[in-house]
Each structure stands twice: as structure tokens, then as C-alpha cells.
Design a protein around this motif. Structure first.
Motif, short mmCIF file in Angstrom:
data_model
loop_
_atom_site.label_atom_id
_atom_site.label_comp_id
_atom_site.label_asym_id
_atom_site.label_seq_id
_atom_site.Cartn_x
_atom_site.Cartn_y
_atom_site.Cartn_z
N VAL A 237 0.85 -1.18 0.00
CA VAL A 237 0.00 0.00 0.00
C VAL A 237 0.89 1.24 0.00
N VAL A 238 0.54 2.20 -0.85
CA VAL A 238 1.30 3.46 -0.87
C VAL A 238 1.06 4.17 0.47
N PRO A 239 2.13 4.51 1.20
CA PRO A 239 1.96 5.12 2.52
C PRO A 239 1.26 6.46 2.49
N ASP A 240 0.63 6.81 3.61
CA ASP A 240 -0.10 8.07 3.74
C ASP A 240 0.76 9.27 3.33
N SER A 241 2.00 9.29 3.79
CA SER A 241 2.85 10.45 3.56
C SER A 241 3.03 10.72 2.07
N LEU A 242 3.20 9.64 1.29
CA LEU A 242 3.39 9.78 -0.15
C LEU A 242 2.07 10.15 -0.83
N THR A 243 0.99 9.50 -0.43
CA THR A 243 -0.33 9.83 -0.99
C THR A 243 -0.65 11.30 -0.73
N ASN A 244 -0.38 11.75 0.50
CA ASN A 244 -0.64 13.15 0.86
C ASN A 244 0.15 14.11 -0.03
N SER A 245 1.40 13.77 -0.29
CA SER A 245 2.24 14.63 -1.12
C SER A 245 1.72 14.70 -2.55
N LEU A 246 1.28 13.56 -3.07
CA LEU A 246 0.74 13.52 -4.43
C LEU A 246 -0.54 14.34 -4.54
N VAL A 247 -1.43 14.21 -3.54
CA VAL A 247 -2.68 14.97 -3.55
C VAL A 247 -2.40 16.46 -3.39
N ARG A 248 -1.49 16.80 -2.50
CA ARG A 248 -1.14 18.21 -2.29
C ARG A 248 -0.65 18.83 -3.59
N ARG B 11 -8.86 8.67 2.99
CA ARG B 11 -9.28 7.33 3.41
C ARG B 11 -9.03 7.07 4.89
N THR B 12 -8.24 7.93 5.52
CA THR B 12 -7.90 7.75 6.93
C THR B 12 -8.05 9.08 7.66
N GLU C 65 -4.70 16.08 6.78
CA GLU C 65 -3.85 16.60 5.70
C GLU C 65 -4.67 17.42 4.71
N LEU C 66 -5.86 16.92 4.35
CA LEU C 66 -6.72 17.65 3.43
C LEU C 66 -7.14 18.99 4.04
N ASP C 67 -7.46 18.98 5.32
CA ASP C 67 -7.79 20.24 6.01
C ASP C 67 -6.66 21.25 5.86
N ASP C 68 -5.43 20.76 6.04
CA ASP C 68 -4.25 21.63 5.97
C ASP C 68 -4.04 22.15 4.55
N ILE C 69 -4.23 21.26 3.56
CA ILE C 69 -4.07 21.67 2.16
C ILE C 69 -5.08 22.76 1.83
N LEU C 70 -6.35 22.53 2.20
CA LEU C 70 -7.40 23.50 1.88
C LEU C 70 -7.18 24.82 2.61
N ALA C 71 -6.74 24.72 3.87
CA ALA C 71 -6.49 25.94 4.65
C ALA C 71 -5.42 26.79 3.96
N GLY C 72 -4.46 26.11 3.33
CA GLY C 72 -3.40 26.83 2.62
C GLY C 72 -3.92 27.59 1.42
#
Length: 205
Positions: free
Chosen positions: A67-78, A97-98, A104-111
Motif C-alpha cells: 500500500v502506498v503510505p499516507d505520507s506519499l499519498t498526501n504529497s501527491l494529492v497536495r 481514506r484515513t 492533511e486535506l484540512d491543511d491543504i485546503l487551509a493553505g
């Protein structure tokens, strides 16, 4: 209710179990509301194809069956949410998904000084979903999609999404829609539910 202007930003998330027709609805809603669909699967494939630095790392996990780890998925989505085509909004499919990805999404959107407008939760009777997926597996020759595997996938989905649904329900963002019926019926239910929150499709030219 009049339709939205193409300049009105709209940020949606769609959640639903395997077999609920989520991908089909996401494509139809993206067209109706004039926003791009963003799925983690598409992001992974695009980055792997373009051989980006993140894509090559993701490929190493995917090739080994991990499974692609959260940290990498987060970076790709960001990275994806920083692109020009999502300035007017987006429809997220498959992320978060978690609970960590919710943060992380909250942080991205806040930015971007933004937030989600609604979370569409497609719901379906598990027995009907199992029957639908078994039928599809037979039609498409998917021998691995046994009833046991399908029920396991539904259990995993439920366990994964319950915390997310709880978070977004607390924020008053959940729009629950029955996913059983024709494609057009389900699309209409979603549009009616969103209209109830003051969210209308794009104005037709």
C-alpha cells in the motif's frame, strides 16, 4: 434554483462502497458542476506515467504489492490540488481514506483559504451490493471476485470510512444518498440533495 456560474468555486468529496457506482457518478457530477474529478488512482497513474519523482517512489510500492503510505499519498494529492484546473473547485474520489488524511486535506485546503462544501455519501444495502458485484464479476470474467472477497472488501470499506463519516457528520457536511437504482435516478438524488444545501449545477448555456 438557478444554476451556478462557472466562476463559483465548489469543492466536493464523494464516498461510497465498492459496487455503489461511485466512479460513474463522480464523472457525471464533475460534468454537471463543471469541476474536475480527482481520484488517487488517476494521480498515481499520471505520476507513474510521467515518471515524476513522487511517481517513481509510488511505483516501487505498487510493483511490490504494498500500500502506498499516507505520507506519499498526501504529497501527491497536495501537488495535484495546487494545479491551475482546480482553482474553481474539484470532486475528490478516493481521498481521504484515513483520519490522518482528513487532517492533511484540512491543511491543504487551509493553505488555499478554502474548505469542503459537502461530502456525498453513497449508501447501499450490502446484500444488493454483493449481488451486483458478483453479477459484474461473472460478466467480466473476474474469477478473483468471489463472494468472500467482496464481503471482505465491504467490511474493510466500512471500517475505514466510519471514522471519516463521523468527522464530516460532526461538521454538518454529509449528504447521504441511496445508491441503488438507475444511474440517472442516483444522479438526480445527488443533485436534489446538494440543491437542498444551496449547491446547484452549472447554468446551461
Amino acid at each position: 434554483m438557478s444554476g451556478r456560474s462557472a466562476t463559483d468555486a465548489l469543492r466536493l468529496l464523494i464516498i461510497g462502497p465498492p459496487g455503489a457506482g461511485k466512479g460513474t457518478q463522480a464523472a457525471l457530477l464533475a460534468e454537471a458542476y463543471g469541476i474536475p474529478t480527482i481520484s488517487t488512482g488517476d494521480i498515481f497513474r499520471s505520476n507513474v506515467k510521467d515518471e515524476t519523482e513522487l511517481g517513481l517512489v509510488a511505483k516501487s510500492y505498487m510493483d511490490s504489492g504494498d500500500v502506498v503510505p499516507d505520507s506519499l499519498t498526501n504529497s501527491l494529492v497536495r501537488s495535484r490540488l495546487a494545479e491551475d484546473d482546480v482553482k474553481g473547485g474539484f470532486l475528490l474520489d478516493g481521498y481521504p481514506r484515513t483520519p490522518q488524511q482528513v487532517d492533511e486535506l484540512d491543511d491543504i485546503l487551509a493553505g488555499h483559504d478554502a474548505q469542503l462544501d459537502a461530502v456525498i455519501e453513497l449508501v447501499a444495502d450490502p446484500e444488493l451490493v454483493v449481488a451486483r458485484l458478483l453479477k459484474r464479476a461473472g460478466e467480466q470474467g473476474r474469477a478473483d471476485d468471489t463472494e468472500e472477497v467482496i464481503r471482505y472488501r465491504l467490511t474493510v470499506y466500512s471500517q475505514q470510512t466510519e471514522p471519516l463519516i463521523a468527522v464530516y457528520a460532526d461538521r454538518g457536511l454529509i449528504v447521504t444518498v441511496d445508491a441503488i437504482g438507475t444511474v440517472d435516478d442516483v444522479t438526480e438524488r445527488i443533485e436534489v440533495a446538494l440543491a437542498g444545501r444551496g449547491i446547484a449545477p452549472l447554468e446551461k448555456a
